[in-house]
Each structure stands twice: as C-alpha cells, then as structure tokens.
Write a protein that holds these residues in place. Structure first.
Motif, PDB file in Angstrom:
ATOM      1  N   GLY A 109      50.857  10.797  96.137  1.00 29.03           N
ATOM      2  CA  GLY A 109      51.385   9.453  96.394  1.00 29.03           C
ATOM      3  C   GLY A 109      52.761   9.256  95.784  1.00 29.03           C
ATOM      4  O   GLY A 109      53.655   8.649  96.406  1.00 29.03           O
ATOM      5  N   PHE A 110      52.960   9.799  94.563  1.00 29.81           N
ATOM      6  CA  PHE A 110      54.270   9.684  93.906  1.00 29.81           C
ATOM      7  C   PHE A 110      55.350  10.386  94.719  1.00 29.81           C
ATOM      8  O   PHE A 110      56.440   9.835  94.948  1.00 29.81           O
ATOM      9  CB  PHE A 110      54.192  10.286  92.503  1.00 29.81           C
ATOM     10  N   GLU A 112      55.284  11.129  97.909  1.00 31.75           N
ATOM     11  CA  GLU A 112      55.476  10.443  99.189  1.00 31.75           C
ATOM     12  C   GLU A 112      56.390   9.241  99.025  1.00 31.75           C
ATOM     13  O   GLU A 112      57.270   8.989  99.867  1.00 31.75           O
ATOM     14  CB  GLU A 112      54.120  10.021  99.751  1.00 31.75           C
ATOM     15  N   GLN A 113      56.202   8.476  97.959  1.00 30.64           N
ATOM     16  CA  GLN A 113      57.091   7.335  97.703  1.00 30.64           C
ATOM     17  C   GLN A 113      58.524   7.797  97.463  1.00 30.64           C
ATOM     18  O   GLN A 113      59.484   7.174  97.925  1.00 30.64           O
ATOM     19  CB  GLN A 113      56.589   6.541  96.499  1.00 30.64           C
ATOM     20  N   MET A 114      58.655   8.907  96.711  1.00 28.12           N
ATOM     21  CA  MET A 114      59.988   9.435  96.439  1.00 28.12           C
ATOM     22  C   MET A 114      60.677   9.861  97.732  1.00 28.12           C
ATOM     23  O   MET A 114      61.880   9.619  97.924  1.00 28.12           O
ATOM     24  CB  MET A 114      59.880  10.631  95.483  1.00 28.12           C
ATOM     25  N   LYS A 116      60.095   8.678 100.774  1.00 29.86           N
ATOM     26  CA  LYS A 116      60.424   7.491 101.555  1.00 29.86           C
ATOM     27  C   LYS A 116      61.732   6.867 101.072  1.00 29.86           C
ATOM     28  O   LYS A 116      62.577   6.439 101.866  1.00 29.86           O
ATOM     29  CB  LYS A 116      59.286   6.471 101.465  1.00 29.86           C
ATOM     30  N   LYS A 117      61.911   6.820  99.735  1.00 25.73           N
ATOM     31  CA  LYS A 117      63.152   6.273  99.188  1.00 25.73           C
ATOM     32  C   LYS A 117      64.341   7.142  99.575  1.00 25.73           C
ATOM     33  O   LYS A 117      65.426   6.639  99.866  1.00 25.73           O
ATOM     34  CB  LYS A 117      63.040   6.167  97.665  1.00 25.73           C
TER      35      LYS A 117
END
Length: 234
Positions: A109-110, A112-114, A116-117
């Motif tokens: 999840g970490f 994936e968020q990175m 996306k940013k």
C-alpha cells in the motif's frame, strides 16, 4: 497431484488461520523429531536451567526421572514434541499468517501511494514493474528482520520454556544467553529465503514457504532450546 494442490489452495483460501495452524503444527512436530533423532546429543539429560544473576552461572537441576520415563517411547521425548508442536499450532502459525498479511497490506500500500504521487507529479514513469517488485521484497525483508524476528525469538524461548513446565526466571536467563547468537544465524539463513519468498511467492502461500523451511530451522531452534550447557563445556 494438481487436484491435491488445488484442494490445499482452497483450504488456505477458505480457512486462512486454521490451515496455517495445521500446517505449522505438522512442520514443528517434524522439526523437533528431526532435532531429537539427528541433531541432539544422545547422552544429554533434560534439565531445568536456573541462574545466579551476579555470577552468571547456570545451576543445573535434573528433573525427576519418573516424569521423563512416562513421556519417552521409541527414543523420543514426546512431552518435548508436544511443547514444540503446541507452539507451532497456537503461536507460530497464527503469528506468521497475520504478519505476512500485514506486511503485504502496509508495504505494498505504501509503494502504491508513492507511485500514484509520482504519476501525478510527472507524465513519465522511470521505475519498471520489476524494479518495484524488488524494492517491495527488500523492504519486506528488512521489516521482517528488524520488526518481527527479534521479539518472535524472545517469545519462542520464553513460551516454550514455560510450556515445558519450567520457571520464568530460568527462561529469561536462557533467552539472554541464546537469543543474540540465534538471531545472527536467523539473519544469515532467512534473508535469502525471505527475499525469494516475498519476491516471487503470493502472500497466501508465504507462510507455507516459511513453515516448509522451518522443518530444518525448527530442528535447529529445538536443539538450541534443549541443549545441555554442561555437555557443551565438556
């Protein structure tokens, strides 16, 4: 063979904790039998370890021979087997299952968020999917070695000691003596295993891989847990 693997996969999917508890119990059972038959010293006598904190000397207190004989058959200490199997079923299996699921959710999840940013910040992507998978696997290994393994080994020594009917004080002394050398071996053995496990194995099967390798690792842990320091110094 394919039908058996399919049935086992459904068992893992539908009964996540139950299946891992059963698998862990079978493999810890096997690991302790291997330890007793092929690793342990044949002349070692099961003892309780007590300690003088000032002198750091171990006082050896032999258990009652009658109690030992009741549990021995075919050259195996079945009380010890029961202790190690119980640890596998009720502690190791659930803990591995929870931890690897947590690792997958949090770390993936970490990243994936990175990603996306990064996508929002630029129109080009310089990180290949393969490189990202390696980064995730390496991060999981580091987290596993630093966050999970040290407290797990401490818990192993204390819980199996008390499950054997011995005192908390002697369990703490054994943990102090054995946990750091055991952790050094743990890092050497499990770093490559876990790197391959996290890189290529789906999260559902990661505890199975760990428990499979644990047959040999558990034999080593059981040896460390039950070795007699008096014989080691002779």
């Amino acid at each position: 063979m394919a039908a058996m693997l399919g049935a086992y996969s459904r068992f893992l999917t539908n009964w996540r904790y139950t299946s891992q508890m059963a698998t862990a119990g079978a493999l810890w059972f096997t690991g302790d039998l291997i330890s007793q038959k092929f690793v342990d010293r044949k002349d070692a006598t099961p003892i309780e370890r007590l300690a003088d904190g000032k002198q750091s000397k171990l006082e050896l207190v032999q258990r009652g021979s009658d109690d030992l004989e009741r549990w021995r058959a075919y050259g195996v200490d079945w009380k010890r087997v029961l202790t190690m199997t119980s640890f596998g079923v009720f502690f190791a299996g659930p803990m591995y299952t929870f931890w690897y699921r947590l690792l997958d959710v949090k770390i993936v999840g970490f990243f994936e968020q990175m990603m996306k940013k990064r996508i929002q910040a630029t129109t080009t992507m310089n990180v290949s999917p393969t490189n990202m998978k390696w980064k995730i696997a390496i991060t999981k290994v580091i987290a596993d070695m630093i966050i999970f393994d040290p407290p797990f080994l401490c818990f192993f020594f204390l819980s199996t000691h008390m499950l054997s009917g011995l005192t908390l004080q002697s369990g703490i002394e054994q943990m102090k003596r054995d946990v750091l050398p055991t952790y050094a071996v743990d890092v050497a053995v499990w770093t490559p295993v876990q790197l391959a496990n996290f890189r290529w194995v789906p999260v559902l099967y990661q505890p199975v891989v760990v428990n499979s390798v644990n047959v040999g690792w558990n034999a080593y842990l059981s040896f460390v847990k039950h070795r007699d320091p008096a014989f080691d110094t002779q």
